[in-house]
Enzyme design. Structure first.
Site, PDB file in Angstrom:
ATOM      1  N   CYS A 282     -12.040 -12.308  20.398  1.00 58.00           N
ATOM      2  CA  CYS A 282     -11.718 -11.460  19.157  1.00 58.00           C
ATOM      3  C   CYS A 282     -10.136 -10.785  19.705  1.00 58.00           C
ATOM      4  CB  CYS A 282     -12.363 -10.904  19.134  1.00 58.00           C
ATOM      5  SG  CYS A 282     -13.090  -9.317  20.879  1.00 58.00           S
TER       6      CYS A 282
ATOM      7  N   TYR B 138     -23.682 -14.001  24.290  1.00 54.26           N
ATOM      8  CA  TYR B 138     -23.016 -12.427  23.716  1.00 54.26           C
ATOM      9  C   TYR B 138     -23.690 -12.958  21.472  1.00 54.26           C
ATOM     10  CZ  TYR B 138     -20.671 -11.872  27.409  1.00 54.26           C
ATOM     11  OH  TYR B 138     -19.959 -11.292  28.797  1.00 54.26           O
TER      12      TYR B 138
ATOM     13  N   CYS C  44      -1.516   5.299   7.127  1.00 47.60           N
ATOM     14  CA  CYS C  44      -2.651   5.072   7.685  1.00 47.60           C
ATOM     15  C   CYS C  44      -2.517   4.306   8.185  1.00 47.60           C
ATOM     16  CB  CYS C  44      -3.226   4.489   6.055  1.00 47.60           C
ATOM     17  SG  CYS C  44      -5.011   3.346   6.656  1.00 47.60           S
TER      18      CYS C  44
ATOM     19  N   GLU D 199     -28.426 -10.997  23.999  1.00 43.62           N
ATOM     20  CA  GLU D 199     -27.802 -10.383  23.843  1.00 43.62           C
ATOM     21  C   GLU D 199     -28.589  -8.495  24.673  1.00 43.62           C
ATOM     22  OE1 GLU D 199     -25.728  -7.806  22.289  1.00 43.62           O
ATOM     23  OE2 GLU D 199     -24.892  -9.615  21.060  1.00 43.62           O
TER      24      GLU D 199
ATOM     25  N   CYS E  15      -8.622   0.875  -0.953  1.00 40.66           N
ATOM     26  CA  CYS E  15      -7.999   0.702  -0.604  1.00 40.66           C
ATOM     27  C   CYS E  15      -7.808  -1.753  -0.360  1.00 40.66           C
ATOM     28  CB  CYS E  15      -8.645   0.691   0.675  1.00 40.66           C
ATOM     29  SG  CYS E  15      -8.137   0.031   2.503  1.00 40.66           S
TER      30      CYS E  15
ATOM     31  N   CYS F  69      -4.033  -0.740   8.665  1.00 40.21           N
ATOM     32  CA  CYS F  69      -2.452  -1.915   8.842  1.00 40.21           C
ATOM     33  C   CYS F  69      -1.846  -1.948   9.534  1.00 40.21           C
ATOM     34  CB  CYS F  69      -2.474  -2.196   7.329  1.00 40.21           C
ATOM     35  SG  CYS F  69      -3.520  -3.425   6.019  1.00 40.21           S
TER      36      CYS F  69
ATOM     37  N   ASP G 205     -19.263 -14.987  22.760  1.00 41.90           N
ATOM     38  CA  ASP G 205     -18.366 -14.582  21.446  1.00 41.90           C
ATOM     39  C   ASP G 205     -18.830 -13.291  21.625  1.00 41.90           C
ATOM     40  OD1 ASP G 205     -17.097 -13.788  19.434  1.00 41.90           O
ATOM     41  OD2 ASP G 205     -19.321 -14.131  18.191  1.00 41.90           O
TER      42      ASP G 205
ATOM     43  N   CYS H 152       0.806  -1.104  -0.073  1.00 45.77           N
ATOM     44  CA  CYS H 152       0.273   0.039  -0.367  1.00 45.77           C
ATOM     45  C   CYS H 152       1.325   1.287   0.024  1.00 45.77           C
ATOM     46  CB  CYS H 152      -0.834  -0.594   0.897  1.00 45.77           C
ATOM     47  SG  CYS H 152      -1.970   1.664   1.546  1.00 45.77           S
TER      48      CYS H 152
END
Length: 460
Positions: A415, A319, A85, A340, A166, A88, A388, A79
């Site tokens: 995550c 969740y 930016c 949720e 992008c 990433c 999750d 990129c």
């Protein structure tokens, strides 16, 4: 009497270092007498000259000045605006190197935070083509030299860098946004100026259904008035027949929050549709929907495999969001209960269940740690519990509820490896054994890594 430790480096000092590791945000880590120095673009194993740019009590920041030796995994970023930016963090690392770094990150936190040194951590499941994977583009709009600019904020600022494309974004979204910018410019639409709180157009968002090819376009404006609205919509709809929905969201507040409260359909439907595996999803402007559906299927397939369903089980999905994992599980389970805290997400979940003619999925609004014990009292016994949670991990009360309910299996989708390891430790102390950890690369060229973990109850 304690002696105050003096950092072993000074600001503006030039020193030679060897990078030992990467931080969770992709910076190289070097140490001087055990004192860590964080340097953007440094890679493990490299010897380099750095300049110290900021010194704190327990760590410092440096700038990479010269490489004496290069990592075999180093490459030139593809990129052109990679260093400006913040989107990433790992384009200077080969994809093979990225996957190895993410596996190491997961192993390290399992040992350091979870105390789980003997748990099998599998190699990261990566992408065949780790580019153009994002199905959602959300770009700020600004003005420069009398014209509109659309792109991204320069790292750490609100200065918009104009950008035509992008490399991790679906090309369909890039093409649409650039054309929308030109159409709006032609029709005299002004960009929002956050300092003066003037102007109309704040952000443009595009959502792309990778399987269906349908696109949603969202104008986020300061005022309800969008000049030349009819002409703009006609031109977009004519040039882009794949755009099935054009929506306006009004956000009059002086805030960094992108969306306001009021959303109106200007053209087409309130939803676009997409599939993950065989499950169809209705996606609105505000719906949470995974941005990399190809890898989401990999993650959900692994979740389904770990749940070991034969059609007789009751599953609780804590969740549950818009019900994406719940509906995947409902393909094989007898009954799935999803909970949720966000009411709009539960509305989406119910709509998606109806869309797929699934009658064995039931959804409730509220905090998982409140709703699940209520279900338990009503006689809902989970054979498998799926969680999750957001990045902060599971609420302690939910972990205690799981331990009290004693489901045979817990499948944890995460995550954030650090909060995952913390929560696994609690569940291990409560009678569960971590069987295996499978990392999945949902966001190539960034430092993020998702994991799905299988835990089984140990009968004492």
């Amino acid at each position: 009497m304690s002696t105050k430790m003096t950092p072993p480096v000074e600001k503006n000092e030039f020193i030679d270092v060897v990078f030992e590791d990467l931080t969770h945000d992709g910076a190289g880590v070097a140490k001087v007498k055990g004192y860590p120095i964080f340097v953007k673009n440094g890679l493990p194993g490299e010897e380099a000259q750095i300049k110290i740019i900021k010194v704190k009590k327990n760590f410092a920041f440096g700038r990479l000045m010269k490489l004496h030796t290069e990592s075999p995994y180093r490459k030139d970023a593809e990129c052109p605006v990679y260093n400006q930016c913040g989107g990433c963090q790992l384009q200077h690392l080969t994809y093979e190197g990225q996957l190895q770094a993410k596996e190491k990150q997961v192993r390290d936190v399992m040992q350091r935070i979870g105390g789980l040194s003997d748990v099998p951590v599998h190699p990261v499941l990566g992408m065949k083509n780790p580019w153009v994977y994002r199905n959602k583009a959300q770009v700020p709009i600004g003005e420069r030299e009398g014209g509109l600019v659309a792109g991204f904020y320069r790292q750490g600022t609100h200065d918009i860098i104009n950008m035509e494309s992008c490399l991790i974004q679906a090309e369909e979204n890039d093409t649409l946004i650039q054309e929308v910018k030109r159409i709006c410019e032609k029709h005299g639409i002004s960009a929002y100026n956050e300092e003066r709180n003037k102007g109309t157009l704040r952000h443009v968002m595009a959502r792309y259904g990778q399987v269906t090819g349908e696109i949603m376009l969202v104008f986020i404006t300061r005022t309800a008035e969008l000049p030349n609205k009819k002409a703009i919509i006609e031109e977009i709809a004519t040039k882009f027949p794949e755009v099935k929905s054009i929506v306006q969201n009004v956000n009059p507040k002086r805030t960094n929050v992108i969306f306001g409260d009021k959303t109106t359909v200007l053209y087409g439907s309130e939803y676009i549709y997409d599939f993950i595996g065989d499950i169809k999803f209705a996606i609105s402007a505000r719906s949470f929907y995974q941005v990399n559906p190809e890898q989401t299927k990999v993650l959900y397939d692994k979740t389904l495999e770990y749940a070991k369903l034969d059609g007789n089980e009751t599953v609780i999905d804590a969740y549950c969001g818009i019900g994406s994992i719940s509906l995947f599980l409902a393909q094989k389970a007898k009954k799935v209960y999803g909970v949720e805290i966000v009411p709009e997400a539960i509305e989406d979940a119910k709509r998606n269940a109806a869309l797929n003619n699934m009658t064995n999925a039931e959804f409730g609004v509220g905090e998982a740690e409140v709703v699940i014990p209520k279900w338990y009292k009503e006689g809902v016994i989970a054979d498998t519990m799926v969680v999750d949670p957001p990045r902060k991990g599971c609420d302690e009360a939910l972990l205690n509820t799981i331990i009290d309910m004693k489901p045979k299996r817990v499948v944890y989708v995460s995550c954030n490896p650090a909060t995952l390891a913390r929560d696994l430790k609690v569940l291990e102390e409560g009678g569960y054994k971590t069987q295996e950890v499978q990392p999945v690369d949902m966001f190539p060229h960034t430092t993020h890594v998702e994991c799905v973990v299988l835990m089984s109850r140990v009968e004492k």
